[in-house]
Write a protein that holds these residues in place. Sequence first.
Motif, PDB file in Angstrom:
ATOM      1  N   GLU A  10       0.816  -1.223   0.000  1.00 57.54           N
ATOM      2  CA  GLU A  10       0.000   0.000   0.000  1.00 57.54           C
ATOM      3  C   GLU A  10       0.845   1.266   0.000  1.00 57.54           C
ATOM      4  N   THR A  11       2.085   1.173   0.488  1.00 57.47           N
ATOM      5  CA  THR A  11       2.928   2.366   0.603  1.00 57.47           C
ATOM      6  C   THR A  11       3.714   2.676  -0.664  1.00 57.47           C
ATOM      7  N   GLY A  12       3.973   1.643  -1.475  1.00 63.64           N
ATOM      8  CA  GLY A  12       4.792   1.839  -2.677  1.00 63.64           C
ATOM      9  C   GLY A  12       6.267   1.972  -2.363  1.00 63.64           C
ATOM     10  N   GLU A  13       6.713   1.391  -1.264  1.00 71.17           N
ATOM     11  CA  GLU A  13       8.102   1.547  -0.839  1.00 71.17           C
ATOM     12  C   GLU A  13       9.048   0.509  -1.430  1.00 71.17           C
ATOM     13  N   GLU A  14       8.565  -0.323  -2.337  1.00 72.26           N
ATOM     14  CA  GLU A  14       9.414  -1.379  -2.888  1.00 72.26           C
ATOM     15  C   GLU A  14      10.622  -0.844  -3.647  1.00 72.26           C
ATOM     16  N   ALA A  15      10.547   0.390  -4.119  1.00 71.81           N
ATOM     17  CA  ALA A  15      11.654   0.972  -4.890  1.00 71.81           C
ATOM     18  C   ALA A  15      12.804   1.453  -4.005  1.00 71.81           C
ATOM     19  N   TYR A  16      12.592   1.515  -2.699  1.00 70.11           N
ATOM     20  CA  TYR A  16      13.590   2.107  -1.816  1.00 70.11           C
ATOM     21  C   TYR A  16      14.545   1.078  -1.228  1.00 70.11           C
ATOM     22  N   SER A  17      15.794   1.481  -1.094  1.00 72.73           N
ATOM     23  CA  SER A  17      16.833   0.596  -0.566  1.00 72.73           C
ATOM     24  C   SER A  17      17.185   0.927   0.887  1.00 72.73           C
ATOM     25  N   SER A  18      17.641   2.158   1.110  1.00 65.62           N
ATOM     26  CA  SER A  18      18.135   2.523   2.440  1.00 65.62           C
ATOM     27  C   SER A  18      16.994   2.886   3.383  1.00 65.62           C
ATOM     28  N   PHE A  19      17.297   2.853   4.671  1.00 62.00           N
ATOM     29  CA  PHE A  19      16.285   3.117   5.705  1.00 62.00           C
ATOM     30  C   PHE A  19      16.979   3.711   6.924  1.00 62.00           C
ATOM     31  N   LEU A  20      16.455   4.824   7.396  1.00 58.26           N
ATOM     32  CA  LEU A  20      16.876   5.387   8.674  1.00 58.26           C
ATOM     33  C   LEU A  20      15.615   5.712   9.456  1.00 58.26           C
ATOM     34  N   GLY A  21      15.414   4.991  10.550  1.00 57.97           N
ATOM     35  CA  GLY A  21      14.255   5.233  11.398  1.00 57.97           C
ATOM     36  C   GLY A  21      14.698   5.661  12.783  1.00 57.97           C
ATOM     37  N   VAL A  22      14.018   6.658  13.341  1.00 58.12           N
ATOM     38  CA  VAL A  22      14.336   7.121  14.698  1.00 58.12           C
ATOM     39  C   VAL A  22      13.046   7.147  15.513  1.00 58.12           C
ATOM     40  N   PRO A  23      13.135   6.777  16.796  1.00 59.67           N
ATOM     41  CA  PRO A  23      11.937   6.819  17.637  1.00 59.67           C
ATOM     42  C   PRO A  23      11.600   8.250  18.038  1.00 59.67           C
ATOM     43  N   ILE A  24      10.325   8.498  18.207  1.00 56.20           N
ATOM     44  CA  ILE A  24       9.847   9.780  18.724  1.00 56.20           C
ATOM     45  C   ILE A  24       9.514   9.515  20.189  1.00 56.20           C
ATOM     46  N   VAL A  25      10.371  10.009  21.078  1.00 57.73           N
ATOM     47  CA  VAL A  25      10.283   9.653  22.497  1.00 57.73           C
ATOM     48  C   VAL A  25      10.021  10.891  23.357  1.00 57.73           C
ATOM     49  N   HIS A  26       9.068  10.758  24.287  1.00 54.84           N
ATOM     50  CA  HIS A  26       8.782  11.826  25.245  1.00 54.84           C
ATOM     51  C   HIS A  26       8.691  11.205  26.630  1.00 54.84           C
ATOM     52  N   HIS A  27       9.516  11.669  27.552  1.00 56.11           N
ATOM     53  CA  HIS A  27       9.564  11.123  28.919  1.00 56.11           C
ATOM     54  C   HIS A  27       9.656   9.597  28.909  1.00 56.11           C
ATOM     55  N   ARG A  28      10.568   9.094  28.102  1.00 57.35           N
ATOM     56  CA  ARG A  28      10.858   7.661  27.979  1.00 57.35           C
ATOM     57  C   ARG A  28       9.719   6.834  27.400  1.00 57.35           C
ATOM     58  N   ASN A  29       8.690   7.488  26.880  1.00 61.50           N
ATOM     59  CA  ASN A  29       7.594   6.788  26.206  1.00 61.50           C
ATOM     60  C   ASN A  29       7.722   7.008  24.703  1.00 61.50           C
ATOM     61  N   VAL A  30       7.696   5.921  23.936  1.00 58.44           N
ATOM     62  CA  VAL A  30       7.769   6.039  22.479  1.00 58.44           C
ATOM     63  C   VAL A  30       6.388   6.424  21.960  1.00 58.44           C
ATOM     64  N   LEU A  31       6.324   7.565  21.260  1.00 60.47           N
ATOM     65  CA  LEU A  31       5.059   8.053  20.704  1.00 60.47           C
ATOM     66  C   LEU A  31       4.913   7.686  19.234  1.00 60.47           C
ATOM     67  N   GLY A  32       6.032   7.317  18.605  1.00 61.68           N
ATOM     68  CA  GLY A  32       5.978   6.974  17.191  1.00 61.68           C
ATOM     69  C   GLY A  32       7.370   6.800  16.616  1.00 61.68           C
ATOM     70  N   VAL A  33       7.422   6.742  15.292  1.00 63.07           N
ATOM     71  CA  VAL A  33       8.678   6.555  14.572  1.00 63.07           C
ATOM     72  C   VAL A  33       8.679   7.467  13.347  1.00 63.07           C
ATOM     73  N   MET A  34       9.794   8.140  13.134  1.00 61.16           N
ATOM     74  CA  MET A  34       9.984   8.944  11.923  1.00 61.16           C
ATOM     75  C   MET A  34      11.077   8.275  11.104  1.00 61.16           C
ATOM     76  N   LEU A  35      10.877   8.175   9.800  1.00 62.11           N
ATOM     77  CA  LEU A  35      11.870   7.496   8.972  1.00 62.11           C
ATOM     78  C   LEU A  35      12.082   8.211   7.647  1.00 62.11           C
ATOM     79  N   VAL A  36      13.259   7.982   7.085  1.00 64.92           N
ATOM     80  CA  VAL A  36      13.569   8.433   5.729  1.00 64.92           C
ATOM     81  C   VAL A  36      14.107   7.236   4.949  1.00 64.92           C
TER      82      VAL A  36
END
Length: 198
Positions: A101-127
């Motif tokens: 559904e995302t169409g990400e099959e063309a992509y090779s590299s991945f950098l994901g970082v957690p979105i953290v507030h007071h030691r709680n993960v609220l989400g993930v941001m990636l490129v």
Amino acid sequence: MLAILRSIVQEVDAAKDLKAALGVVVKRVQDSLKTSACAIYLLDPEQNRLVLRAVDGLKLDAIDHVSLKTSEGLVGLVCSRAEPLNLEYAAEHKNYQYFPETGEEAYSSFLGVPIVHHRNVLGVMLVQTMERRRFDEEVEAFMITLASQLAVVLAHAKATGSIHEIARAEGQAPLRFEGAPGAPGVAIGQVVVVFPLA
């Protein structure tokens, strides 16, 4: 990088709502870092799932429709470990999971970082990029810093109910607030939450 970061934070502060703020982040990150795609997954604590909430460079139809468990895929790995994941070729990783559904099959590299507030993960941001590339320390530091700024925005949105507005629009979680104790003991009472008009 510092000037770019400052500019993005100012644009996010000026956004009319959370959805617009997330849109600003993915667009500006993708442009600034010259990546092929940028995405933000936010944690739905009621269902314990990460839901795709903003994209640039992936299929827009996937927003709010793609979700995964916190133990699923590379995004789930970033969430469960609460630490960045930097891969030159994502498809070779044992946790890689493809979502058509995302169409990400063309992509090779991945950098994901957690979105953290007071030691709680609220989400993930990636490129992601089409070419194989291991992101350098400067890019990783930029993403981590931006994610920490975004965490403050998300915590505020959670406190004011903006995140719940997104969930309620989809028929998901009811409005619920969790507080932090100021002193030990027990308190019972009624809480009134007043939202600003503008």
